[in-house]
Design a protein around this motif. Structure first.
Motif, PDB file in Angstrom:
ATOM      1  N   ALA B 246       0.847  -1.198   0.000  1.00 50.58           N
ATOM      2  CA  ALA B 246       0.000   0.000   0.000  1.00 50.58           C
ATOM      3  C   ALA B 246       0.873   1.234   0.000  1.00 50.58           C
ATOM      4  CB  ALA B 246      -0.921   0.001   1.213  1.00 50.58           C
ATOM      5  N   GLN B 247       0.471   2.244  -0.764  1.00 50.84           N
ATOM      6  CA  GLN B 247       1.262   3.478  -0.856  1.00 50.84           C
ATOM      7  C   GLN B 247       0.535   4.641  -0.190  1.00 50.84           C
ATOM      8  OE1 GLN B 247      -0.323   5.304  -5.055  1.00 50.84           O
ATOM      9  NE2 GLN B 247       1.826   4.895  -4.903  1.00 50.84           N
ATOM     10  N   ASN B 248       1.232   5.782  -0.076  1.00 46.78           N
ATOM     11  CA  ASN B 248       0.658   7.009   0.500  1.00 46.78           C
ATOM     12  C   ASN B 248      -0.001   6.774   1.849  1.00 46.78           C
ATOM     13  OD1 ASN B 248       1.502   8.499  -1.609  1.00 46.78           O
ATOM     14  ND2 ASN B 248      -0.480   8.596  -2.641  1.00 46.78           N
ATOM     15  N   LEU B 249       0.756   6.250   2.792  1.00 50.72           N
ATOM     16  CA  LEU B 249       0.204   6.031   4.123  1.00 50.72           C
ATOM     17  C   LEU B 249       0.444   7.279   4.961  1.00 50.72           C
ATOM     18  CD1 LEU B 249       1.651   2.458   4.412  1.00 50.72           C
ATOM     19  CD2 LEU B 249      -0.741   3.047   4.033  1.00 50.72           C
ATOM     20  N   GLU B 250      -0.409   7.510   5.942  1.00 47.46           N
ATOM     21  CA  GLU B 250      -0.277   8.666   6.824  1.00 47.46           C
ATOM     22  C   GLU B 250       1.069   8.586   7.545  1.00 47.46           C
ATOM     23  OE1 GLU B 250      -1.959  11.461   7.620  1.00 47.46           O
ATOM     24  OE2 GLU B 250      -0.447  11.814   9.161  1.00 47.46           O
ATOM     25  N   THR B 251       1.878   9.651   7.436  1.00 51.97           N
ATOM     26  CA  THR B 251       3.240   9.593   7.979  1.00 51.97           C
ATOM     27  C   THR B 251       3.248   9.322   9.480  1.00 51.97           C
ATOM     28  OG1 THR B 251       3.152  11.979   8.103  1.00 51.97           O
ATOM     29  CG2 THR B 251       4.323  11.051   6.246  1.00 51.97           C
ATOM     30  N   ASP B 301      13.373  22.547   9.908  1.00 54.69           N
ATOM     31  CA  ASP B 301      13.710  21.435  10.801  1.00 54.69           C
ATOM     32  C   ASP B 301      12.470  20.845  11.459  1.00 54.69           C
ATOM     33  OD1 ASP B 301      16.320  21.125  10.414  1.00 54.69           O
ATOM     34  OD2 ASP B 301      16.972  22.432  12.075  1.00 54.69           O
ATOM     35  N   ASP B 302      11.673  21.738  12.037  1.00 51.86           N
ATOM     36  CA  ASP B 302      10.491  21.275  12.755  1.00 51.86           C
ATOM     37  C   ASP B 302       9.549  20.554  11.800  1.00 51.86           C
ATOM     38  OD1 ASP B 302       8.734  21.130  15.031  1.00 51.86           O
ATOM     39  OD2 ASP B 302       7.490  22.621  14.010  1.00 51.86           O
ATOM     40  N   PHE B 303       9.389  21.108  10.602  1.00 59.20           N
ATOM     41  CA  PHE B 303       8.439  20.508   9.664  1.00 59.20           C
ATOM     42  C   PHE B 303       8.925  19.141   9.187  1.00 59.20           C
ATOM     43  CE2 PHE B 303       6.206  19.906   5.653  1.00 59.20           C
ATOM     44  CZ  PHE B 303       4.917  20.178   6.059  1.00 59.20           C
ATOM     45  N   VAL B 304      10.189  19.086   8.810  1.00 55.32           N
ATOM     46  CA  VAL B 304      10.742  17.863   8.240  1.00 55.32           C
ATOM     47  C   VAL B 304      10.835  16.750   9.292  1.00 55.32           C
ATOM     48  CG1 VAL B 304      12.935  16.910   7.425  1.00 55.32           C
ATOM     49  CG2 VAL B 304      11.961  18.936   6.333  1.00 55.32           C
ATOM     50  N   ASN B 305      11.377  17.103  10.454  1.00 53.61           N
ATOM     51  CA  ASN B 305      11.645  16.064  11.437  1.00 53.61           C
ATOM     52  C   ASN B 305      10.493  15.779  12.373  1.00 53.61           C
ATOM     53  OD1 ASN B 305      14.303  15.602  10.544  1.00 53.61           O
ATOM     54  ND2 ASN B 305      14.896  17.537  11.508  1.00 53.61           N
ATOM     55  N   THR B 313      13.224  15.137   3.476  1.00 58.51           N
ATOM     56  CA  THR B 313      14.430  15.870   3.855  1.00 58.51           C
ATOM     57  C   THR B 313      14.346  17.273   3.290  1.00 58.51           C
ATOM     58  OG1 THR B 313      15.462  14.923   1.895  1.00 58.51           O
ATOM     59  CG2 THR B 313      15.993  13.887   3.998  1.00 58.51           C
ATOM     60  N   GLN B 314      14.960  18.217   3.980  1.00 61.40           N
ATOM     61  CA  GLN B 314      14.903  19.598   3.497  1.00 61.40           C
ATOM     62  C   GLN B 314      15.554  19.686   2.122  1.00 61.40           C
ATOM     63  OE1 GLN B 314      16.683  22.692   5.920  1.00 61.40           O
ATOM     64  NE2 GLN B 314      16.363  24.206   4.298  1.00 61.40           N
ATOM     65  N   ALA B 315      14.903  20.391   1.226  1.00 60.28           N
ATOM     66  CA  ALA B 315      15.398  20.501  -0.143  1.00 60.28           C
ATOM     67  C   ALA B 315      16.590  21.454  -0.200  1.00 60.28           C
ATOM     68  CB  ALA B 315      14.287  20.999  -1.058  1.00 60.28           C
ATOM     69  N   ARG B 316      17.435  21.218  -1.181  1.00 58.74           N
ATOM     70  CA  ARG B 316      18.510  22.170  -1.488  1.00 58.74           C
ATOM     71  C   ARG B 316      18.323  22.498  -2.966  1.00 58.74           C
ATOM     72  NH1 ARG B 316      23.456  23.341   0.807  1.00 58.74           N
ATOM     73  NH2 ARG B 316      23.386  21.639   2.303  1.00 58.74           N
ATOM     74  N   MET B 485      10.927  23.533  -0.144  1.00 55.95           N
ATOM     75  CA  MET B 485      10.610  22.943   1.151  1.00 55.95           C
ATOM     76  C   MET B 485      11.284  21.598   1.367  1.00 55.95           C
ATOM     77  SD  MET B 485       6.729  24.220   1.920  1.00 55.95           S
ATOM     78  CE  MET B 485       6.186  24.412   0.255  1.00 55.95           C
ATOM     79  N   TYR B 486      10.876  20.576   0.638  1.00 52.77           N
ATOM     80  CA  TYR B 486      11.506  19.287   0.935  1.00 52.77           C
ATOM     81  C   TYR B 486      11.526  18.352  -0.268  1.00 52.77           C
ATOM     82  CZ  TYR B 486       6.665  17.676   1.624  1.00 52.77           C
ATOM     83  OH  TYR B 486       5.342  17.376   1.460  1.00 52.77           O
ATOM     84  N   ASP B 487      12.464  17.381  -0.220  1.00 54.60           N
ATOM     85  CA  ASP B 487      12.498  16.271  -1.172  1.00 54.60           C
ATOM     86  C   ASP B 487      11.765  15.107  -0.529  1.00 54.60           C
ATOM     87  OD1 ASP B 487      14.101  17.875  -2.675  1.00 54.60           O
ATOM     88  OD2 ASP B 487      15.979  16.861  -2.186  1.00 54.60           O
ATOM     89  N   THR B 488      10.968  14.400  -1.309  1.00 60.55           N
ATOM     90  CA  THR B 488      10.164  13.329  -0.716  1.00 60.55           C
ATOM     91  C   THR B 488      10.863  11.978  -0.808  1.00 60.55           C
ATOM     92  OG1 THR B 488       9.029  13.246  -2.808  1.00 60.55           O
ATOM     93  CG2 THR B 488       7.854  14.234  -1.000  1.00 60.55           C
ATOM     94  N   GLN B 489      10.375  11.078  -0.008  1.00 62.71           N
ATOM     95  CA  GLN B 489      10.789   9.690  -0.091  1.00 62.71           C
ATOM     96  C   GLN B 489       9.599   8.899  -0.592  1.00 62.71           C
ATOM     97  OE1 GLN B 489      11.995   8.693   3.965  1.00 62.71           O
ATOM     98  NE2 GLN B 489      14.046   8.358   3.159  1.00 62.71           N
ATOM     99  N   ASN B 490       9.891   7.774  -1.230  1.00 62.17           N
ATOM    100  CA  ASN B 490       8.805   6.868  -1.579  1.00 62.17           C
ATOM    101  C   ASN B 490       8.623   5.943  -0.376  1.00 62.17           C
ATOM    102  OD1 ASN B 490       7.036   5.502  -3.646  1.00 62.17           O
ATOM    103  ND2 ASN B 490       8.314   3.811  -2.992  1.00 62.17           N
ATOM    104  N   ILE B 491       7.432   5.997   0.210  1.00 66.29           N
ATOM    105  CA  ILE B 491       7.201   5.185   1.405  1.00 66.29           C
ATOM    106  C   ILE B 491       6.012   4.272   1.166  1.00 66.29           C
ATOM    107  CG2 ILE B 491       6.582   5.248   3.838  1.00 66.29           C
ATOM    108  CD1 ILE B 491       8.128   7.836   4.025  1.00 66.29           C
ATOM    109  N   VAL B 492       6.239   2.981   1.268  1.00 67.91           N
ATOM    110  CA  VAL B 492       5.142   2.037   1.090  1.00 67.91           C
ATOM    111  C   VAL B 492       5.153   1.046   2.239  1.00 67.91           C
ATOM    112  CG1 VAL B 492       5.173   2.212  -1.418  1.00 67.91           C
ATOM    113  CG2 VAL B 492       6.482   0.422  -0.324  1.00 67.91           C
ATOM    114  N   GLY B 493       3.993   0.498   2.516  1.00 67.78           N
ATOM    115  CA  GLY B 493       3.883  -0.581   3.494  1.00 67.78           C
ATOM    116  C   GLY B 493       3.794  -1.872   2.705  1.00 67.78           C
ATOM    117  N   ILE B 494       4.467  -2.914   3.189  1.00 65.30           N
ATOM    118  CA  ILE B 494       4.509  -4.139   2.411  1.00 65.30           C
ATOM    119  C   ILE B 494       4.456  -5.344   3.341  1.00 65.30           C
ATOM    120  CG2 ILE B 494       7.059  -4.067   2.301  1.00 65.30           C
ATOM    121  CD1 ILE B 494       6.739  -5.147  -0.594  1.00 65.30           C
ATOM    122  N   ASN B 495       3.788  -6.399   2.869  1.00 65.49           N
ATOM    123  CA  ASN B 495       3.654  -7.608   3.677  1.00 65.49           C
ATOM    124  C   ASN B 495       4.993  -8.339   3.746  1.00 65.49           C
ATOM    125  OD1 ASN B 495       2.936 -10.499   4.304  1.00 65.49           O
ATOM    126  ND2 ASN B 495       0.921  -9.545   4.446  1.00 65.49           N
TER     127      ASN B 495
END
Lengths: 260, 518, 339
Positions: B246-251, B301-305, B313-316, B485-495
Motif C-alpha cells: 500500500a502506498q501514500n500512508l499517513e506519515t 527542521d520542525d516541519f521535516v523532522n 528531507t529539506q530541499a537544497r 521545502m523538501y524532497d520526498t521519499q517513496n514510502i510504502v507498506g509491504i507484507n
C-alpha cells in the motif's frame, strides 16, 4: 439545558481554554497527544489543543447554521407571503420556482453549489441556503393563503392600505411562529449539512477550526488516535441533538396551542 | 424497541455466521497492491500518471533506467533493446533488438513494432509524447535493428527509458484509439497480461507464461492493482492482510505499521519534491531580497523532522538530492525569524503591511500542513498569509490566467517524465510566453541560457551537462523564486511474506511484479 | 383519479426537470474554469485545447450548446467524463445499482423497523415507550452520517472483527467466484446465479454501509408514523372500537395504521431522497463503488459533465419517486385529490 451549555461554551470560548490561539490555528509544541489533564481532548496533528479547536469550531458551525437559516428565511418568507397574498400568476411562478429547487435531492444541490463557488464562509452559507429557502416559501404561503380571506385583511384593503404594508404589518406576524419552529428544527439539519460539506473538503479554508474538516483530518489517524475524530463528532451530534430537541418541543407546543 | 434491536443483532450474527469461506485457490500466488488514485488512461502512448504501475508490467521499453547504488552513476539496462550506439554527429541512434520476443497476441516483436510504437505515440501527440520531438524517422534495416533519425542531438538512451510514452506495443493494434485500450485491452511483451480492467477501480493482471525473461521461484501468478482513496482504509487492509502493498500512508502512522506483525515499511529516496513558487511578477515578491527573507521564515527542521516525522528531507534547490544535476553547493535556507524580519525591513517592507495568499490542492494533507505551519511562522515576522485550498484544476487555471492577479505562492509537487534535471529547471523556471508550470513567472535570461547550454551537452558530455545544471541550480537557489521545502521519499507498506520489492525512482509507483516472490 | 390530472402532473414533472437541466447547465458554463482545458488534460498544448474546444462544440453559442447537451441527454448520452475518460452513461450504469442496493435496503429498514416502532410509540401517547422512541429517533437523526460510519468501522471491524471494513466483496470472490452480472445488483445477481458463497460475502459487506444509511430513514419513519398515528388515534371510530372491546393490537395495526398509511407512504419518498444523498457520504467512508463516490471524485476533479449528469439523473429519479408516492397516496386514500 444542552442548548444553553453549548451556546455558553461557544460564546465564552476564549475564557474556557488557555489555548485560544491554538483554537484559531496556531500550531502547538506537542503533536497528537492523547487526552490528559492538560489537554482534555488531546492534541491534533499540528499540536493544537483539541478542546480549543472544538470550542472555536462551534462558533463557526453555529454561525454558519444561523446564517443559512436566516438567509433561507430572508429569501423564502417574503416570496411566500407575496405568493400567498397575490395568488394568480405571481403565485404560480414563485411556487414553480420552489418546485425546481426542491427537485434537487437535498445535499446534492449544496455539494453542487459548494463545488462551483469554492471554499469560504460566505460561499458555504450560500451553497446550503440556496437549497433551503423553498421550504419557508411554502410555510409562509400556506399561512397567508389561510388568512387572505379574513375580514381584517379585507378591511385593510378597503381602507386603502398599500399591499406592502398589509403584507408586512398584518400578515407577516402570523408567519413568525411556524417559521420559528421550522427554523429551529433546521438549525440541527444545517449543522449536519455544513459538517458533511466540510468533511468532503468543500468547507472553510484552514486553519479556521471547522468540525467536519477536523474529522476529515482525523480520519487518517483513526482508530489509533481515537480522540481526533471522536470529540468533534460528539460536538456535532450534541449541538444537532440540542436544536432538534428544542425544535421538536416547540412544534409540540405549537400543536397543542393550535388544538386549544 | 428492545425487541427490534435484539432482532437486528440476531440478523447481524446470522449473516456473520453464514460466512462460508469463498472457494479457496491455494495453488495460485496472488499479490495485491493498493494505490491512492485510480487508473484512468492505460493507453501506453498517452498515459501520463500512475497508470505506469500497470503499464510497466504489461509493456516494456527499449531501455530501463537503473539508479546507481550509493552515489554511483545511473546505468541503462537492456530491456527490449540489447545494445545501442550513437553516430559521430549524434543524429543517428541504432538499437539492436532482443530476439525471440513475442507480444501477448503472438505477434513477433521486431523493428516494425518499434517504428509503429514511436509513430503511434507521436501521431497521438498526447501526454508525454513530446519526449520524442527530435525524432524525425525510425528506420528498419532488418527485423532486429531500429535506427532513430534525429533533428537535434539528444540522449536517446535516457529518453527511451522514460516512464511515460516510451512503451513498445504490438503493430497488430493498428489504428485503434485510446478508448480501445481503456475498454481493457492491452498487447505488450511484458511478464504480465491484463485480465480484467475496471477504470478507476482496479486491474487484474495474470502471468504471461511465454515471457522471454522467465519467472522467479515462487513468483506471482495473479496481481490485483486496486485503488482506494482513503489512506486509513489502505492502512487497515495492509494490516489486516487483505492487501500486500500500500502506498501514500499517513506519515504519523508509519512507526505503528512498522511495529505491527507481518508488515514492514519500505523507504527510498524519490525524484520528487514539494515547493511553493513565489509570484515574481508582482511587487514586493519581484524583489529577490523579499523572497530570501520569506525563505528564512519556514521552520524547515520542525516541519521535516517533527511534523513529517523524518519521512522527507529539506530541499537544497529545485533538483532533488540523488538526481544527476543536483546542486550540492547551492544555498539552503535555514529558519531564522530575526534575520527574516531584518531582511524584510532592509527591503523596505514595513511590519504588518505584507499580506500574501497561498494556493494549494485541497485534500493533499502535507500541503495543508505546510501551509498552516507557514502561516503561523510568517505571522511571527508580521506577514499575513491567507490559505486558499482548491482543486488542482482551479488552482492551475487561476495561476495561468493573469500573473498580476494570481496567487503569491503556488504550492505543488513535481517529478520528472524521464530522469533529467532539465525537466525540473526548465518546466518550472524557464521563461516563456505561454505559462504552463513556471508559476513563479520567473524570467531570467541568463538562467535560461545556462540550462539550455547544459541540456545541449547531455548527448555528448554528460558530466559537463550535469555540472551545468548544478551551477544553474545554484543561481536559482540564490535567487529564491520558490520556497524550496523538501524532497520526498517513496514510502510504502509491504507484507513481510513478499520478497524482491525495490523502488526505482524513475518509475514512481511501479511494483515490478516479475521480481516479486512469496 | 383522472388521466387528465395524471397528465398534468407528468407535464409539471417534465417542466421541473427541464428547468433543473437549464440551471445546472448554466451554472457549469459561467465558471472561470475552461472545460476544453479540462478535457484536454494536464500538460496539454494550446493547440490541443483548441482542438478539444471544437470537438466539444464549446465555440458555439450557449443556446446551441444547451440544445446539443439536452438532445444527447434525452438519448442517454451525457458525453465523456474528463476524469475517467469513459462514457458517462456507461459509468452511471455501472455505479448506480451499487447505490440503489444500499438505498433500497435503507428504505426497507425504514418500513420494517421504523414504521412498527412508530406504531408502538403511538399506542400510548406520552407513555414511557413514546418518550424513549422520541429521544431515540431524534438522536438517530442528529448523528453526522460520516462520523457514525467511522465508529461502526471501529467497533465491528477493528474491535470485534465481525464484518469487513470496506468494498463490495472480498478479493477471493472477485477472482475465483465472480458474480455473473444480470441486474447489476450484486445480492440479486448472486441469488439468481445460485452463487451462495458470493452471496454471503456480499451480504457481509452490505451490513455496515446499509446500517449506517438506514439510521436516518428509520428515525424519520418512526417520527412520521408516530405523528400520523397520533392524529388518527384521536378519531372517534378508534374510541368506539376500544369501547367494543377490540384488542389493542388489532386496533393499532388493523384500523389506525391503515388510516395513517397514506401519510406514512410520504415517508418512503422522503427516506428515498435522504438515502440517495446520505449515500454520498456512506460510500466515501466504505469505499463503496457507487454513484456517490463517483460524483464526489468528479467534484474534486471539476468533472462538470459528470456533476451535471449525476445531478440530472438524481433529480429525475427523485421527481419520479415523488410522483409515484403521490399516486400511491391518492390510490390509498380517495380523499387526497391530485391537485
Amino acid at each position: 439545558m444542552i442548548i444553553l451549555c453549548t451556546l455558553a461554551a461557544i460564546v465564552f470560548a476564549p475564557w474556557l481554554t488557555s489555548y485560544a490561539e491554538q483554537g484559531l490555528g496556531a500550531p502547538g509544541p506537542d503533536r497528537l497527544l492523547a487526552p490528559s489533564a492538560e489537554h482534555v481532548m488531546g492534541t491534533d496533528q499540528l499540536g493544537r489543543d483539541m478542546w480549543a479547536r472544538v470550542l472555536f469550531g462551534g462558533r463557526v458551525s453555529v454561525s454558519v447554521a444561523l446564517l443559512v437559516v436566516l438567509l433561507a428565511i430572508g429569501i423564502g418568507v417574503p416570496l411566500g407571503i407575496v405568493a400567498g397574498y397575490f395568488g394568480g400568476w405571481v403565485d404560480q411562478i414563485i411556487m414553480r420556482a420552489t418546485d425546481v429547487f426542491l427537485a434537487f435531492p437535498p445535499l446534492l444541490l449544496a455539494i453542487f453549489m459548494a463545488a462551483l463557488l469554492g471554499n469560504g464562509f460566505g460561499n458555504l452559507v450560500l451553497a446550503i441556503g440556496l437549497g433551503w429557502w423553498p421550504w419557508y416559501t411554502r410555510i409562509a404561503r400556506a399561512q397567508v393563503v389561510s388568512l387572505r380571506q379574513r375580514p381584517f385583511v379585507e378591511a385593510a384593503q378597503f381602507m386603502g392600505v398599500g399591499h406592502t404594508r398589509i403584507m408586512a404589518r398584518h400578515l407577516a406576524p402570523f408567519v413568525v411562529s411556524p417559521v420559528m419552529v421550522q427554523g429551529t428544527l433546521d438549525l440541527g439539519a444545517t449543522i449536519l449539512t455544513a459538517a458533511a460539506l466540510s468533511f468532503l473538503g468543500l468547507g472553510l479554508a484552514p486553519p479556521t477550526p471547522d468540525w467536519g474538516q477536523i474529522i476529515a483530518e482525523g480520519r487518517a489517524h483513526f482508530p489509533a488516535r481515537w480522540w481526533y475524530v471522536t470529540f468533534p463528532g460528539l460536538a456535532i451530534f450534541l449541538v444537532a441533538l440540542a436544536f432538534n430537541l428544542l425544535g421538536d418541543s416547540l412544534r409540540d407546543a405549537q400543536k397543542t396551542e393550535g388544538h386549544s | 424497541m428492545s425487541i427490534n434491536l435484539r432482532q437486528l443483532a440476531l440478523a447481524i450474527t446470522a449473516v456473520c455466521s453464514l460466512a462460508v469461506g469463498p472457494v479457496a485457490a491455494a495453488d495460485k500466488n496472488i499479490f495485491s497492491a493498493t494505490y491512492g488514485q485510480g487508473f484512468i488512461d492505460i493507453d501506453p502512448s498517452s498515459a501520463n500518471s500512475n497508470e505506469i504501475a500497470l503499464i510497466a508490467n504489461v509493456y516494456e521499453p527499449l531501455v530501463w533506467y537503473t539508479p546507481g547504488e550509493d552515489g554511483a552513476d545511473a546505468t541503462f539496462s537492456p530491456a527490449l533493446a540489447t545494445s545501442w550506439e550513437v553516430s559521430e554527429d549524434q543524429l543517428t541512434w541504432t538499437f539492436k533488438l532482443r530476439d525471440g520476443v513475442v507480444f501477448h497476441d503472438g505477434t513477433a516483436f521486431t523493428s516494425e513494432a518499434v517504428k509503429y510504437s514511436i509513430q503511434r505515440t507521436q501521431t497521438l501527440d498526447s501526454g508525454s509524447a513530446w519526449i520524442w520531438w527530435m525524432v524525425t524517422d525510425v528506420e528498419t534495416p532488418d527485423p532486429l535493428t531500429a535506427v532513430f533519425k534525429l533533428s537535434d542531438p539528444a540522449p536517446l538512451d535516457l529518453i527511451a527509458s522514460s516512464a511515460y510514452a516510451a512503451w513498445m506495443m504490438s503493430p497488430s493494434i493498428g489504428d485503434k484509439d485510446s478508448a480501445w485500450f481503456n475498454e481493457g485491452n492491452a498487447i505488450g511483451t511484458g511478464p504480465f497480461k491484463l485480465r480484467d480492467y475496471q477504470p478507476g477501480v482496479q486491474a487484474v493482471l495474470e502471468r504471461n507464461p511465454d515471457y522471454w525473461g522467465g519467472a522467479p521461484e515462487g513468483g506471482i501468478d495473479i496481481a490485483v492493482l486496486e485503488s482506494i482513496e482513503d489512506s486509513v482504509l489502505r492502512e487497515q487492509k495492509l494490516l489486516g492482510g487483505q492487501t500486500d502493498w500500500a502506498q501514500n500512508l499517513e506519515t504519523d502512522n508509519l512507526a505503528a505499521i512498522d511495529a505491527a506483525d507481518g508488515v514492514r515499511v519500505n523507504r527510498a529516496a524519490a525524484f520528487q519534491n514539494f515547493f511553493g513558487q513565489f509570484n515574481t511578477a508582482r511587487p514586493p515578491l519581484d524583489n529577490a531580497d523579499v523572497r530570501r527573507a520569506l525563505s528564512m521564515a519556514f521552520p524547515y527542521d520542525d516541519f521535516v523532522n517533527n511534523i513529517m516525522g523524518g519521512t522527507v528531507t529539506q530541499a537544497r534547490g529545485i533538483v532533488p538530492l540523488g538526481m544527476p544535476g543536483h546542486a550540492a553547493d547551492a544555498v539552503q535556507y535555514s529558519y531564522d525569524t530575526a534575520a527574516a524580519k531584518a531582511a524584510l525591513d532592509a527591503a523596505g517592507v514595513a511590519e504588518g503591511s505584507l499580506e500574501l495568499t497561498v494556493t494549494y490542492t485541497s485534500g493533499v494533507p502535507e500541503a495543508q500542513k505546510a501551509a498552516e505551519v507557514y502561516k503561523a511562522s510568517l505571522a511571527e515576522i508580521g506577514v499575513t498569509l491567507n490559505l486558499e485550498p482548491m482543486t488542482w484544476e482551479a488552482q492551475w487555471e487561476r495561476a495561468k490566467a493573469d500573473p498580476a492577479a494570481a496567487q503569491d505562492i503556488f504550492m505543488m509537487s513535481w517529478w520528472p517524465t524521464y530522469v533529467v534535471a532539465y525537466d525540473f529547471l526548465s518546466s518550472l523556471f524557464h521563461s516563456s510566453d505561454e505559462i504552463a508550470y513556471n508559476l513563479a513567472y520567473y524570467n531570467n535570461p541568463d538562467f535560461d541560457t545556462m540550462i539550455n547550454d547544459a541540456n545541449g551537452l547531455l548527448a555528448n558530455d554528460q558530466a559537463a551537462a550535469y555540472a551545468g545544471f548544478a551551477s544553474a541550480g545554484k543561481v536559482l537557489a540564490d535567487d529564491a523564486p520558490a520556497l524550496f521545502m523538501y524532497d520526498t521519499q517513496n514510502i510504502v507498506g509491504i507484507n513481510d511474506s513478499i520478497k524482491g520489492y525495490s523502488f526505482n525512482p524513475a518509475y514512481s509507483g511501479v511494483v515490478f511484479l516479475n521480481k516479486l516472490s512469496r | 383519479m383522472g388521466f387528465k390530472v395524471l397528465g398534468k402532473r407528468l407535464l409539471m414533472a417534465c417542466v421541473v426537470i427541464f428547468c433543473v437541466s437549464v440551471l445546472t447547465f448554466l451554472a457549469t458554463r459561467i465558471l472561470p474554469t475552461d472545460p476544453a482545458a479540462l478535457y484536454a488534460g494536464p500538460r496539454a498544448s494550446t493547440a490541443k485545447i483548441e482542438e478539444a474546444r471544437l470537438r466539444l462544440g464549446l465555440d458555439k453559442p450557449l443556446v446551441l450548446q444547451y440544445a446539443q447537451f439536452a438532445g444527447k441527454a434525452l438519448t442517454g448520452d451525457f458525453g465523456v467524463s474528463y476524469r475517467t475518460r469513459q462514457p458517462i452513461s456507461k459509468d452511471i450504469k455501472k455505479f448506480l445499482p451499487a447505490t440503489l442496493e444500499l438505498v433500497f435496503i435503507a428504505m426497507l429498514m425504514a418500513v420494517v423497523v421504523g414504521i412498527p416502532l412508530g406504531v408502538l410509540a403511538a399506542s400510548k401517547p406520552k407513555g414511557c415507550l413514546d418518550q424513549i422512541s422520541r429521544l431515540g429517533a431524534i438522536g438517530m437523526a442528529s448523528f453526522p452520517v460520516f462520523w457514525i460510519a467511522m465508529i461502526f468501522q471501529l467497533v465491528f471491524f477493528s474491535w470485534l472483527n465481525w464484518l469487513p471494513l470496506s468494498g463490495q466483496f472480498s478479493r477471493e470472490t472477485m477472482l475465483f467466484n465472480p458474480i455473473t452480472v444480470v441486474t447489476g445488483f450484486n445480492s440479486i445477481d448472486a441469488i439468481l446465479s445460485g452463487n451462495w458463497a458470493a452471496l454471503s460475502d456480499v451480504a457481509r459487506h452490505l451490513v455496515l454501509p446499509a446500517l449506517t444509511l438506514s439510521l436516518y430513514p428509520i428515525a424519520l419513519a418512526m417520527r412520521m408514523t408516530r405523528s400520523a398515528m397520533g392524529e388518527v388515534m384521536q378519531e372517534h371510530y378508534i374510541t368506539t372500537a376500544t369501547a367494543m372491546g377490540l384488542s389493542r393490537r388489532e386496533i393499532l395495526f388493523r384500523f389506525a395504521l391503515k388510516n395513517a398509511l397514506p401519510q406514512t407512504i410520504t415517508v418512503l419518498g422522503l427516506t428515498f431522497a435522504f438515502s440517495l444523498t446520505g449515500a454520498v457520504l456512506v460510500e466515501v467512508i466504505f469505499a463503496w463503488p457507487g454513484i456517490g463516490s463517483y460524483v464526489t471524485a468528479a467534484i474534486l476533479a471539476v468533472d462538470f459533465p459528470v456533476i451535471m449528469a449525476v445531478t440530472l439523473v438524481g433529480t429525475v429519479i427523485y421527481v419520479l419517486v415523488n410522483l409515484l408516492v403521490d399516486l400511491a397516496q391518492a390510490s390509498l386514500d380517495p380523499r387526497v385529490a391530485l391537485s
